[in-house]
Write a protein that holds these residues in place. Structure first.
Motif, PDB file in Angstrom:
ATOM      1  N   GLY A 154       4.281   3.635  -6.418  1.00 36.37           N
ATOM      2  CA  GLY A 154       5.004   3.322  -5.183  1.00 36.37           C
ATOM      3  C   GLY A 154       4.602   1.991  -4.655  1.00 36.37           C
ATOM      4  O   GLY A 154       5.325   0.980  -4.437  1.00 36.37           O
ATOM      5  N   ARG A 168       0.808  -1.194   0.166  1.00 40.08           N
ATOM      6  CA  ARG A 168      -0.002  -0.063  -0.147  1.00 40.08           C
ATOM      7  C   ARG A 168       0.806   1.353   0.116  1.00 40.08           C
ATOM      8  O   ARG A 168       1.806   1.096   0.394  1.00 40.08           O
ATOM      9  CB  ARG A 168      -0.961  -0.011   1.137  1.00 40.08           C
ATOM     10  CG  ARG A 168      -0.440  -0.150   2.514  1.00 40.08           C
ATOM     11  CD  ARG A 168      -1.541  -0.416   3.647  1.00 40.08           C
ATOM     12  NE  ARG A 168      -2.365  -1.491   3.714  1.00 40.08           N
ATOM     13  CZ  ARG A 168      -3.593  -1.481   3.874  1.00 40.08           C
ATOM     14  NH1 ARG A 168      -4.346  -0.427   3.884  1.00 40.08           N
ATOM     15  NH2 ARG A 168      -4.209  -2.806   3.857  1.00 40.08           N
ATOM     16  N   ASP A 169       0.338   2.396  -0.397  1.00 34.93           N
ATOM     17  CA  ASP A 169       1.047   3.578  -0.584  1.00 34.93           C
ATOM     18  C   ASP A 169      -0.118   4.645  -0.297  1.00 34.93           C
ATOM     19  O   ASP A 169      -0.843   5.009  -1.268  1.00 34.93           O
ATOM     20  CB  ASP A 169       1.743   3.817  -1.910  1.00 34.93           C
ATOM     21  CG  ASP A 169       2.543   4.917  -1.960  1.00 34.93           C
ATOM     22  OD1 ASP A 169       3.685   4.949  -2.028  1.00 34.93           O
ATOM     23  OD2 ASP A 169       1.830   6.101  -2.066  1.00 34.93           O
ATOM     24  N   GLU A 170      -0.087   5.437   0.866  1.00 30.92           N
ATOM     25  CA  GLU A 170      -1.072   6.371   1.050  1.00 30.92           C
ATOM     26  C   GLU A 170      -0.477   7.566   0.932  1.00 30.92           C
ATOM     27  O   GLU A 170       0.624   7.806   1.621  1.00 30.92           O
ATOM     28  CB  GLU A 170      -1.559   5.818   2.566  1.00 30.92           C
ATOM     29  CG  GLU A 170      -2.512   4.658   2.365  1.00 30.92           C
ATOM     30  CD  GLU A 170      -2.949   4.132   3.733  1.00 30.92           C
ATOM     31  OE1 GLU A 170      -3.369   5.017   4.653  1.00 30.92           O
ATOM     32  OE2 GLU A 170      -3.359   3.014   4.039  1.00 30.92           O
ATOM     33  N   ARG A 171      -1.206   8.527   0.481  1.00 28.06           N
ATOM     34  CA  ARG A 171      -0.780   9.807   0.490  1.00 28.06           C
ATOM     35  C   ARG A 171      -2.104  10.900   0.788  1.00 28.06           C
ATOM     36  O   ARG A 171      -3.117  10.454   0.402  1.00 28.06           O
ATOM     37  CB  ARG A 171      -0.204  10.261  -1.009  1.00 28.06           C
ATOM     38  CG  ARG A 171       0.881   9.373  -1.470  1.00 28.06           C
ATOM     39  CD  ARG A 171       1.413   9.602  -2.699  1.00 28.06           C
ATOM     40  NE  ARG A 171       2.370   8.366  -2.916  1.00 28.06           N
ATOM     41  CZ  ARG A 171       3.573   8.681  -3.409  1.00 28.06           C
ATOM     42  NH1 ARG A 171       3.983   9.947  -3.989  1.00 28.06           N
ATOM     43  NH2 ARG A 171       4.475   7.540  -3.538  1.00 28.06           N
ATOM     44  N   ALA A 172      -1.938  11.795   1.292  1.00 25.82           N
ATOM     45  CA  ALA A 172      -2.634  13.071   1.246  1.00 25.82           C
ATOM     46  C   ALA A 172      -3.252  13.394   0.050  1.00 25.82           C
ATOM     47  O   ALA A 172      -2.439  13.385  -0.859  1.00 25.82           O
ATOM     48  CB  ALA A 172      -2.208  14.303   2.043  1.00 25.82           C
ATOM     49  N   THR A 173      -4.494  13.924   0.109  1.00 26.18           N
ATOM     50  CA  THR A 173      -5.009  14.290  -1.361  1.00 26.18           C
ATOM     51  C   THR A 173      -4.564  15.695  -1.613  1.00 26.18           C
ATOM     52  O   THR A 173      -4.785  16.642  -0.705  1.00 26.18           O
ATOM     53  CB  THR A 173      -6.662  14.501  -1.397  1.00 26.18           C
ATOM     54  OG1 THR A 173      -6.976  13.040  -1.159  1.00 26.18           O
ATOM     55  CG2 THR A 173      -7.270  14.813  -2.511  1.00 26.18           C
ATOM     56  N   PRO A 174      -3.911  16.340  -2.586  1.00 24.88           N
ATOM     57  CA  PRO A 174      -3.656  17.556  -2.934  1.00 24.88           C
ATOM     58  C   PRO A 174      -4.900  18.541  -3.051  1.00 24.88           C
ATOM     59  O   PRO A 174      -5.943  17.979  -3.233  1.00 24.88           O
ATOM     60  CB  PRO A 174      -2.570  17.558  -4.132  1.00 24.88           C
ATOM     61  CG  PRO A 174      -2.358  16.071  -4.350  1.00 24.88           C
ATOM     62  CD  PRO A 174      -3.413  15.218  -3.739  1.00 24.88           C
ATOM     63  N   ALA A 211       1.925   8.597  -8.843  1.00 22.17           N
ATOM     64  CA  ALA A 211       3.039   8.205  -7.783  1.00 22.17           C
ATOM     65  C   ALA A 211       2.627   7.131  -6.907  1.00 22.17           C
ATOM     66  O   ALA A 211       3.464   6.306  -6.515  1.00 22.17           O
ATOM     67  CB  ALA A 211       3.283   9.689  -7.265  1.00 22.17           C
ATOM     68  N   SER A 212       1.520   7.474  -6.248  1.00 29.73           N
ATOM     69  CA  SER A 212       1.091   6.358  -5.346  1.00 29.73           C
ATOM     70  C   SER A 212       1.053   4.840  -5.874  1.00 29.73           C
ATOM     71  O   SER A 212       1.502   4.002  -5.510  1.00 29.73           O
ATOM     72  CB  SER A 212      -0.378   6.941  -4.634  1.00 29.73           C
ATOM     73  OG  SER A 212      -0.725   6.012  -3.769  1.00 29.73           O
ATOM     74  N   ALA A 246      -0.595  12.662  -8.002  1.00 33.74           N
ATOM     75  CA  ALA A 246      -0.245  11.946  -6.644  1.00 33.74           C
ATOM     76  C   ALA A 246      -0.893  10.542  -6.744  1.00 33.74           C
ATOM     77  O   ALA A 246      -0.292   9.350  -6.386  1.00 33.74           O
ATOM     78  CB  ALA A 246      -1.072  12.571  -5.579  1.00 33.74           C
ATOM     79  N   ARG A 289       6.974  -1.383  -4.168  1.00 28.95           N
ATOM     80  CA  ARG A 289       7.225  -2.167  -3.030  1.00 28.95           C
ATOM     81  C   ARG A 289       6.925  -3.605  -3.062  1.00 28.95           C
ATOM     82  O   ARG A 289       7.319  -4.207  -2.299  1.00 28.95           O
ATOM     83  CB  ARG A 289       6.085  -1.269  -1.995  1.00 28.95           C
ATOM     84  CG  ARG A 289       6.914  -0.164  -1.077  1.00 28.95           C
ATOM     85  CD  ARG A 289       5.966   0.421  -0.125  1.00 28.95           C
ATOM     86  NE  ARG A 289       5.971   2.046  -0.254  1.00 28.95           N
ATOM     87  CZ  ARG A 289       5.245   2.597   0.506  1.00 28.95           C
ATOM     88  NH1 ARG A 289       4.361   2.044   1.575  1.00 28.95           N
ATOM     89  NH2 ARG A 289       5.365   4.037   0.290  1.00 28.95           N
TER      90      ARG A 289
END
Lengths: 312, 312
Positions: free
Chosen positions: B35, B12-18, B31-32, B28, B39
């Motif tokens: 990512g 998993r790859d978690e990111r904040a929403t721009p 990229a996620s 994003a 992994r």
């Protein structure tokens, strides 16, 4: 569907609904049916099938009325069987709002629409939902299991709660109009003709609208709240169900379109999501007071012929 | 459906929403995805399909997000195509709530149910309706025609208005919380975590619930009103749609069941029609925070295989 599908009403017999229990109501229905046949000079033995429109919830397959807040003592009544026995013909019952939707969908304002909602604003507020050309699963998604039976007819559009007590320090039902269903804040509790008349102390909603038109403040408050409740319902139906048509029938919608259809249209245009708002038309019912009768005949004809997949 | 159908999450790859527009959000997401692949040591070229869960309204068939109040600048965005181009694989988008319903229906709390409603109470309030085992017509009855396209994904359960200004002498929206959708009185305007936090001046809804638990009056008022809004929604869904299960997910439902599921259950039991009330179960979502990912994988897998009639 073509125009020849629209049934012709060759005789009618209208009676007030008795208030002293189911036996009296059933006796009145039977007497009314016999009266109509007699006026039309139709021998009872030649009748292939009869349709009977009733308030719900009911199970249209077994012909049992399960509970209905607006008829005294109507609970667990085997209406279709009891009528069939006394009339000597097949009887198909259904919710008044489903039969009205069938009529408006087959020969009325929603003809050609596959996804529409029928709303009635009259003594009560009700409706039904047609999805993909069917009331499916009839009348909508429900498959209730009540006392072992498949009681699927429970789309009670008039009983969506559209108001709440904003002041958290006061009880949840404070100031909210009680509904005949036992709950509070339902659309019906604000916008049903019977409730509006009761709140104002008038004999019918017509008096309330007339008083409001004269500028009487208390009447205007009742009318305004009814409009706000219908506006909430309209926005909710559009946002949640995304119908192509909302057909609005019933005596109040017919006589007070500026207080029923217009506030619904305005609210959808101002407050609903743009995509479904642009896709929906809010149309007056085309079949007037006969919508229930036409729907009953259409449904009985289809079901007696073993058809009726459209609505079964 | 059997348990082996439940996808395994291998990375998993978690990111904040721009918050600076659609290009940044799409970058994003790409990229996620890269990512997560990296992994898991999965070469991008071996990926058969990707699923992307998004707020709506959107058109899942064309892959276009039409409008969404909670993402900055997301309007008429060709999300599926733009992701597919950059990821080099088929991408299937759908509403977050539809994908969550698919996951709960296939491998979660609604497994085996044909007629259920999925409700999420989280940053926002949303949901979707499954009827007869299908989101049909997807997600419910809608077939919107928006700019010539078939934009059918518009079941915005969080935007049913459940409150109105009772005092007719005051404006219709007076005292009612404004909603992100531009309307007022929506369930979401009362019960969404973001709105509750905003009303209280807290960073998240957790603070509001904590303050209420300490007896802080203003927090308790916000919590009480959110409960009343959810109660109205629950009663309305049961009375109008008659589902066999209401699955309630989302972070607030998960962390505050006593303030979300319990008031819904209580309201159904006390205020809804008996027939549908006895037929419905209100269940916590079974799949937790991964529900969107699981639904995206399940939907992408089915659609990539040309199947997916269950939800297409």
């Amino acid at each position: 569907m073509i125009d020849e599908d629209r049934p012709t009403i060759s005789s009618r017999d209208e009676r007030a609904t008795p208030r002293d229990g189911p036996d009296a109501i059933i006796a009145a229905i039977v007497a009314s049916a016999r009266g109509a046949l007699s006026r039309a000079n139709v021998p009872a033995a030649t009748v292939v099938a009869a349709g009977c429109s009733s308030p719900g919830p009911l199970d249209h397959k077994t012909g049992i009325v399960l509970e209905t807040p607006n008829l005294v003592g109507f609970r667990e009544i085997h209406l279709a069987d009891r009528l069939a026995e006394r009339l000597g013909t097949k009887v198909f019952i259904d919710r008044d709002t489903c039969m009205a939707a069938i009529a408006e969908g087959m020969v009325g304002a929603a003809r050609g629409a596959k996804d529409f909602v029928y709303v009635t604003v009259s003594t009560g507020v009700g409706g039904s939902i047609v999805s993909g050309g069917r009331m499916e699963p009839y009348p909508h998604i429900g498959r209730s299991s009540f006392a072992g039976r498949d009681a699927s007819s429970c789309s009670e559009i008039g009983h969506f709660p559209v108001a709440l007590q904003l002041d958290a320090s006061r009880p949840a039902n404070d100031d909210l109009p009680m509904c005949g269903c036992g709950s509070y804040g339902c659309v019906e509790a604000f916008a049903a003709g019977s409730k509006m008349a009761e709140m104002y102390g008038a004999k019918d909603a017509g008096e309330v609208y007339a008083a409001s038109a004269r500028g009487e403040e208390r009447a205007t408050a009742i009318v305004t709240r009814a409009e706000r409740a219908l506006a909430n319902l309209a926005v909710g139906l559009v946002n949640v169900l995304n119908p192509s048509v909302i057909v609005v029938g019933g005596s109040i919608a017919e006589h007070q379109p500026a207080h029923v259809l217009e506030p619904m249209r305005r609210a959808i245009s101002e407050r609903a999501f743009k995509v479904p708002a642009l896709a929906v038309r809010v149309e007056p019912a085309a079949l007037g007071a006969d919508v229930g009768m036409l729907g009953a005949v259409l449904e009985a004809r289809e079901r007696a012929a073993g058809k009726g997949a459209w609505f079964l």
